[in-house]
Design an enzyme around this catalytic site. Structure first.
Site, PDB file in Angstrom:
ATOM      1  N   GLU A 169      56.296  27.746  78.987  1.00  0.00           N
ATOM      2  CA  GLU A 169      56.109  26.894  80.171  1.00  0.00           C
ATOM      3  C   GLU A 169      56.733  27.467  81.433  1.00  0.00           C
ATOM      4  OE1 GLU A 169      60.224  25.886  78.780  1.00  0.00           O
ATOM      5  OE2 GLU A 169      58.319  26.418  77.830  1.00  0.00           O
ATOM      6  N   LYS A 214      72.422  38.775  76.021  1.00  0.00           N
ATOM      7  CA  LYS A 214      71.353  37.806  76.266  1.00  0.00           C
ATOM      8  C   LYS A 214      69.982  38.462  76.140  1.00  0.00           C
ATOM      9  CE  LYS A 214      69.682  34.374  79.593  1.00  0.00           C
ATOM     10  NZ  LYS A 214      69.881  33.733  80.911  1.00  0.00           N
ATOM     11  N   HIS A 218      59.777  30.423  75.916  1.00  0.00           N
ATOM     12  CA  HIS A 218      59.517  29.467  77.001  1.00  0.00           C
ATOM     13  C   HIS A 218      58.157  29.745  77.629  1.00  0.00           C
ATOM     14  CE1 HIS A 218      63.354  27.315  77.477  1.00  0.00           C
ATOM     15  NE2 HIS A 218      63.975  28.450  77.226  1.00  0.00           N
ATOM     16  N   ARG A 261      71.190  34.062  89.149  1.00  0.00           N
ATOM     17  CA  ARG A 261      72.322  33.173  88.858  1.00  0.00           C
ATOM     18  C   ARG A 261      73.352  33.880  87.987  1.00  0.00           C
ATOM     19  NH1 ARG A 261      70.659  29.212  84.517  1.00  0.00           N
ATOM     20  NH2 ARG A 261      71.072  31.146  83.344  1.00  0.00           N
ATOM     21  N   SER A 300      64.606  33.566  76.832  1.00  0.00           N
ATOM     22  CA  SER A 300      65.840  33.509  77.610  1.00  0.00           C
ATOM     23  C   SER A 300      66.891  32.804  76.764  1.00  0.00           C
ATOM     24  CB  SER A 300      65.604  32.759  78.925  1.00  0.00           C
ATOM     25  OG  SER A 300      66.800  32.649  79.666  1.00  0.00           O
ATOM     26  N   CYS A 338      62.867  26.576  72.450  1.00  0.00           N
ATOM     27  CA  CYS A 338      64.069  27.400  72.626  1.00  0.00           C
ATOM     28  C   CYS A 338      65.275  26.785  71.909  1.00  0.00           C
ATOM     29  CB  CYS A 338      64.337  27.653  74.108  1.00  0.00           C
ATOM     30  SG  CYS A 338      65.460  29.066  74.379  1.00  0.00           S
TER      31      CYS A 338
END
Length: 309
Positions: free
Chosen positions: A237, A163, A235, A249, A192, A142
């Site tokens: 993972e 985003k 990502h 969040r 992300s 990332c």
């Protein structure tokens, strides 16, 4: 074969409960083999969660894997206890004379900052220079991928209108490279981020090849032909609920935050996320360890050559 981690690392109990093969330091010391030496530069604020995610991905390795956790010295994390960092993490000064078979450079939530404005950028540049001669293969994830592409090849990052968050389908540009052995024609990967790298910038660099892309998420995986440097803009993972926690969040700060794409069934955040990326993510890490680290790294790490040699 197992991953070797410190006995008291919090990830150990989590991974054991998931039937992940781990090995204590005492048991590993009794094996008469040379383990793969993998260093993880963890610059994510949620360090324990990221440790667990990456160790889970590395668990299906072909040989014992000896993990070193690395933190920045020029910036102290405020989201992880000093006790945890002091107990389990090294700084660059402590490992700079060593050589490693592989390295993982994580992402960080700083992609909207200019690289020069990141507090630990100078230190990170020193570490990235060091990897060229002291690490056989480095996987950048990332923002870590954006930082590596910019530092090593001058490829800029570009801001996105909003985003990019969600689970996106990807295709493979080069079917017969070892990184994608066992992959289906289409695979899924979480993204992300607020910025992107662009195909037209990467194509100007003869030493790089774009090996996977997404119609919606853009460039996904870039690498050097010999696999010494691999850059992943997503990502793999991530846990099942990582994007959900990030969404909640962000929503608490901005009520207009959009729901991650293709993540919740029917885009309904009250439903449990649909996991579609775990198998290919595990295979991606396993293929990296096997074909770009284990099969190619010299037995004597003192014989490491520089990237590009």
């Amino acid at each position: 074969m197992p991953i070797k981690i410190p006995n008291a690392l919090p990830s150990a109990s989590v991974l054991s409960s998931e039937n992940i093969f781990i090995m204590t330091e005492e048991r590993a010391g009794m094996q008469d083999i040379r383990p793969l030496k993998i260093v993880i530069l963890n610059i994510m604020p949620t360090k324990i969660a990221t440790e667990t995610q990456l160790l889970r991905m590395l668990s299906n390795s072909p040989i014992q894997v000896d993990i070193t956790l690395l933190q920045t010295q020029s910036y102290q994390s405020t989201h992880t206890s000093a006790e945890h960092l002091d107990t389990f993490y090294k700084t660059f000064d402590e490992i700079c004379d060593q050589r490693f078979d592989g390295m993982i450079l994580t992402g960080a939530p700083v992609e909207r900052l200019d690289f020069d404005d990141v507090k630990y950028w100078d230190e990170l540049q020193v570490i990235m220079n060091w990897t060229v001669s002291h690490v056989y293969s480095t996987m950048h994830i990332c923002w870590g991928a954006q930082a590596g592409l910019f530092h090593h090849y001058g490829i800029p990052k570009h801001p996105l209108p909003q985003k990019l968050s969600g689970i996106f389908s990807h295709t493979i540009n080069q079917q017969h490279i070892p990184l994608f052995r066992g992959f289906d024609d289409v695979f899924y990967l979480p993204h992300s981020r607020h910025t992107e790298v662009r195909r037209e910038d990467i194509e100007k660099v003869p030493d790089l090849q774009i090996v996977s892309e997404s119609p919606e998420a853009g460039v996904a995986i870039v690498m050097t032909p010999n696999g010494r440097q691999i850059f992943i803009t997503g990502h793999g993972e991530y846990d099942a609920d990582t994007l959900k926690q990030e969404y909640l969040r962000d929503l608490s700060k901005d009520p207009s935050t959009t729901v991650p794409q293709h993540y919740f069934p029917h885009d309904d955040p009250t439903q449990a996320p649909l996991i579609r990326w775990r198998a290919h993510a595990s295979l991606l890490f396993t293929n990296w360890l096997n074909y770009y680290v284990y099969q190619d790294t010299p037995y004597d790490l003192a014989q490491l050559t520089r990237v590009g040699k």
